[in-house]
Design an enzyme around this catalytic site. Structure first.
Site, PDB file in Angstrom:
ATOM      1  N   GLY A   1     -38.533  14.609 -13.343  1.00 26.90           N
ATOM      2  CA  GLY A   1     -38.825  15.563 -14.400  1.00 26.90           C
ATOM      3  C   GLY A   1     -37.607  16.252 -14.930  1.00 26.90           C
ATOM      4  CB  CYS A   2     -34.214  16.548 -13.687  1.00 25.88           C
ATOM      5  SG  CYS A   2     -33.015  17.850 -13.782  1.00 25.88           S
ATOM      6  CB  VAL A   3     -34.699  15.685 -19.552  1.00 20.02           C
ATOM      7  CG1 VAL A   3     -35.916  14.775 -19.535  1.00 20.02           C
ATOM      8  CG2 VAL A   3     -35.117  17.123 -19.733  1.00 20.02           C
TER       9      VAL A   3
END
Lengths: 135, 110, 102
Positions: free
Chosen positions: B108-110
């Site tokens: 979920g880390c962009v």
């Protein structure tokens, strides 16, 4: 910040035979960043996702079972498992992983995340959501 | 892609995260930090080791919010806040510390 | 709160429709699309189950998928509605929520 919505993730497929179980878990973890009211439902073959004692080494896939134990850290504390689905598969609560969370409002007491419910209770849970995501 | 440390080659993805978690050692962490112009202190190692233990137990790199809470519980309240963690890892505690710890980028880390 | 349940798998292959009907509350609508449309036909092992379901929920099938599978509308269990794509959209907007059964 918009109002908190009730999100239900419905899991009906066994893990490893298809990508659904892992995809669902990843969406839940990503979605947890948005501070919504999250509930997980496991019914039909979805109950196999929570069965303990998996070893995926020989099929060459990553075993993502341990990740379910992190759900409490992500404030995912309501995990409903359907009784009829367990029974139909010869399973009981004792065959499932022991998932816990710490209750912030109760001096961080450790509590069970998994609750076994009947199909009719599950129907009520589904009926009271803002968003239902199916996997 | 790959990085080379002390004559040993470590395969990485296009963002510099280690391809194989098991290849990790302290030297590769130091080299990654050096490339970012950072030096790893005991305070950094505390977080890096915490992340490796977290991954070992749960098979995921925790989200920042989860990391912050868990660090506070394990290492003390004064460390369980984003200010402390961002001072150590200005590129983002989850992203940067995970990289040095040899973990994949947090989900979920962009 | 009325829910629109959407099923897209053949009930002869999977239990999606069966599970859906088990969980659908009275007043809900069940829409069958893609392979699921075969479940609405008369004279199958499921026809009685469909008939029974119609006592508490509404049942609809997507006409395009029905035609594609060569099932005439007259061959459907009595009480099952056929909708077109616009009708599909109306069903979605006409319910409080929707849930897919994969």
């Amino acid at each position: 910040m918009s109002e908190v919505k009730k999100f239900l993730y419905v899991n009906r497929k066994a893990p490893y035979g298809s990508i659904y179980a892992l995809e669902s878990l990843e969406v839940v973890l990503i979605g947890a960043a948005f501070d919504q009211d999250v509930t997980l439902a496991f019914l039909d073959d979805g109950v196999y996702q929570l069965v303990k004692g998996k070893n995926t080494e020989a099929i060459g896939m990553k075993n993502f079972s341990p990740t379910y134990s992190a759900l409490g850290d992500y404030d995912v504390t309501k995990i409903y498992v359907e009784k009829e689905s367990l029974e139909a598969r010869g399973l009981t609560l004792g065959d499932l992983m022991d998932l816990k969370y710490e209750d912030e409002d109760d001096d961080w007491a450790e509590k069970d995340s998994i609750r076994v419910v009947s199909a009719s209770e599950m129907a009520d849970i589904m009926d009271t959501q803002d968003i239902v995501l199916s996997f | 892609m790959a990085i080379e440390v002390n004559g040993k080659t470590y395969e990485t993805d296009e963002e510099g995260y280690l391809a194989n978690l098991n290849e990790w050692d302290e030297d590769v962490a130091k080299a990654m930090a050096e490339a970012d112009g950072a030096e790893l202190t005991d305070a950094h190692w505390e977080v890096i080791n915490f992340l490796r233990e977290y991954y070992d137990e749960y098979q995921i790199a925790p989200a920042v919010r989860v990391l912050t809470k868990a660090i506070g519980k394990k290492l003390g309240k004064e460390k369980g806040n984003s200010k402390y963690l961002y001072e150590l890892f200005p590129y983002g505690p989850a992203k940067q510390a995970c990289k040095y710890a040899g973990l994949p980028k947090p989900t979920g880390c962009v | 709160m009325a829910m629109l349940h959407i099923v897209n798998k053949s009930p002869f292959e999977r239990n999606s429709l069966e599970s859906c009907l088990l969980h659908a509350k009275p007043g809900a609508t069940v829409l069958l699309i893609e392979d699921a449309v075969v479940g609405a036909a008369q004279g199958t092992v499921l026809s009685d189950r469909i008939q029974k379901a119609l006592e508490s929920v509404k049942l609809a099938v997507l006409g395009a998928d029905l035609e594609a599978r060569g099932i005439a509308q007259e061959k459907l269990v009595d009480g099952v509605n056929v909708v077109d794509y616009a009708g599909f959209v109306d069903l979605v907007t006409g319910h409080d929520n929707n849930q897919s059964w994969l």
